[in-house]
Design an enzyme around this catalytic site. Structure first.
Site, PDB file in Angstrom:
ATOM      1  CG  ASN A 202     -70.523   5.377  67.264  1.00  0.00           C
ATOM      2  OD1 ASN A 202     -70.212   5.609  68.422  1.00  0.00           O
ATOM      3  ND2 ASN A 202     -70.903   4.175  66.845  1.00  0.00           N
TER       4      ASN A 202
ATOM      5  CE  LYS B 247     -68.173   2.016  65.830  1.00  0.00           C
ATOM      6  NZ  LYS B 247     -68.179   0.819  64.999  1.00  0.00           N
TER       7      LYS B 247
ATOM      8  CG  HIS C  61     -73.769   0.988  67.265  1.00  0.00           C
ATOM      9  ND1 HIS C  61     -72.955  -0.118  67.177  1.00  0.00           N
ATOM     10  CD2 HIS C  61     -73.373   1.825  66.289  1.00  0.00           C
ATOM     11  CE1 HIS C  61     -72.097   0.062  66.185  1.00  0.00           C
ATOM     12  NE2 HIS C  61     -72.329   1.231  65.624  1.00  0.00           N
TER      13      HIS C  61
ATOM     14  CD  GLU D 178     -69.601  -1.510  67.438  1.00  0.00           C
ATOM     15  OE1 GLU D 178     -69.479  -0.560  68.247  1.00  0.00           O
ATOM     16  OE2 GLU D 178     -69.117  -1.475  66.286  1.00  0.00           O
TER      17      GLU D 178
ATOM     18  CD  GLU E 260     -74.136   2.387  61.986  1.00  0.00           C
ATOM     19  OE1 GLU E 260     -73.287   3.217  61.660  1.00  0.00           O
ATOM     20  OE2 GLU E 260     -74.136   1.805  63.083  1.00  0.00           O
TER      21      GLU E 260
ATOM     22  N   GLY F 295     -66.802  -1.271  60.273  1.00  0.00           N
ATOM     23  CA  GLY F 295     -65.414  -1.495  60.654  1.00  0.00           C
ATOM     24  C   GLY F 295     -64.703  -2.520  59.794  1.00  0.00           C
TER      25      GLY F 295
ATOM     26  CB  SER G 280     -66.636   0.963  55.693  1.00  0.00           C
ATOM     27  OG  SER G 280     -66.332  -0.128  56.564  1.00  0.00           O
TER      28      SER G 280
ATOM     29  N   GLY H 182     -67.956   5.803  62.001  1.00  0.00           N
ATOM     30  CA  GLY H 182     -67.198   5.266  63.130  1.00  0.00           C
ATOM     31  C   GLY H 182     -65.727   5.617  63.010  1.00  0.00           C
ATOM     32  N   GLY H 183     -64.935   4.669  62.515  1.00  0.00           N
ATOM     33  CA  GLY H 183     -63.477   4.811  62.475  1.00  0.00           C
ATOM     34  C   GLY H 183     -62.977   6.127  61.893  1.00  0.00           C
TER      35      GLY H 183
HETATM   36  P1  PGA Z   1     -67.364   2.371  60.817  1.00  0.00           P
HETATM   37  O1  PGA Z   1     -68.478   2.315  62.001  1.00  0.00           O
HETATM   38  O2  PGA Z   1     -67.551   3.703  60.122  1.00  0.00           O
HETATM   39  O3  PGA Z   1     -66.057   2.269  61.545  1.00  0.00           O
HETATM   40  O4  PGA Z   1     -67.634   1.230  59.906  1.00  0.00           O
HETATM   41  C1  PGA Z   1     -69.778   2.815  61.808  1.00  0.00           C
HETATM   42  C2  PGA Z   1     -70.581   2.635  63.075  1.00  0.00           C
HETATM   43  O5  PGA Z   1     -70.481   1.555  63.696  1.00  0.00           O
HETATM   44  O6  PGA Z   1     -71.331   3.539  63.501  1.00  0.00           O
END
Ligand code: PGA
Length: 233
Positions: free
Chosen positions: A6, A8, A91, A93, A157, A163, A193, A214-215
């Site tokens: 993802n 973002k 998600h 967010e 999640e 994050g 993470s 994500g990251g």
């Molecule tokens: P992260 O994000 O791996 O950066 O923690 C996961 C996500 O929000 O899908």
């Protein structure tokens, strides 16, 4: 095993094309399905760069109507026309910053499935909810509005792990996945993470069927390493 990246709000079309060409030229395990979810504006570049590969391109959201007066939104038929294979919905967010509710997530999910897209629907509790012992109830509430479908996957999640560098322990994730599967018997990805260093241990849990990253999905080498480390073989 499914590993989804993802992105973002990162990577415009030029960066997306460069990433996808790099990923295409990287060895990935045969027993892992790999997808990436770039921002809308970069979907076309990703679809083109990954044409002829097994790597699927997902959107990060999808509206419940096929067209209409919904400024800023994009529909399932539009995504399909672009060659997009699936979409993320719900998600945290989106729920936190853009007013998504269990109901709008369910509407988006249903429309995307009916429109021929694969769907990753995200659920997860906040830190306050976990500390109040409400994790199971929150997950059951979020999952019970969805309907089982062959093309639907859930992503667990925990919001406090996104994050932040804080990962749920494999045991905590396993337990949450069991709660989700008791409501809907579907594959469940873990997100929050995920990195090359923790992917193998998380993915070895019996109720963890993949990861939403994500990251660590923004860099070809780290994303490919997660795919390698997640491989059961
Ligand atoms: P992260 O994000 O791996 O950066 O923690 C996961 C996500 O929000 O899908």
């Amino acid at each position: 095993m499914l590993i989804a990246g993802n992105w973002k709000m990162f990577k415009g079309p030029a960066d997306a094309g460069e990433f996808c060409r790099g990923l295409r030229d990287t060895a990935l395990p045969d027993d892992v399905d790999v997808v990436i979810a770039p921002p809308y504006v970069s979907l076309s570049a990703a679809v083109q760069a990954l044409a002829g590969t097994e790597i699927g391109v997902f959107a990060q959201n999808c509206h419940w109507e096929s067209e209409g007066a919904f400024t800023g939104e994009v529909s399932a038929p539009m995504l399909r026309e672009l060659g997009v294979y699936g979409t993320i919905v719900g998600h945290s967010e989106r729920r936190q910053y853009f007013g998504e509710t269990d109901e709008t997530v369910a509407q988006r999910c249903r429309a995307a499935l009916e429109g021929g897209l694969q769907v990753i629907a995200c659920v997860g509790e906040t830190l306050a909810e976990r500390e109040a012992g409400e994790t199971d109830a929150v997950l059951r509430r979020q999952v019970s509005v969805l309907e089982a479908d062959d093309n639907l996957v859930i992503a667990y999640e925990p919001i406090w792990a996104i994050g932040t560098g804080k990962t749920a322990t494999p045991e905590m994730a396993q337990q949450a996945h069991e709660t989700i599967k008791a409501v809907l018997d579907l594959p469940v990805l873990y997100g929050g993470s995920v990195k090359p260093e923790n992917a193998a241990e998380l993915m070895s849990q019996p109720a963890i069927d993949g990861a939403l990253v994500g990251g660590a999905s923004l860099d070809v080498a780290s994303f490919a390493a997660i795919c390698q480390n997640a491989s059961p073989s």
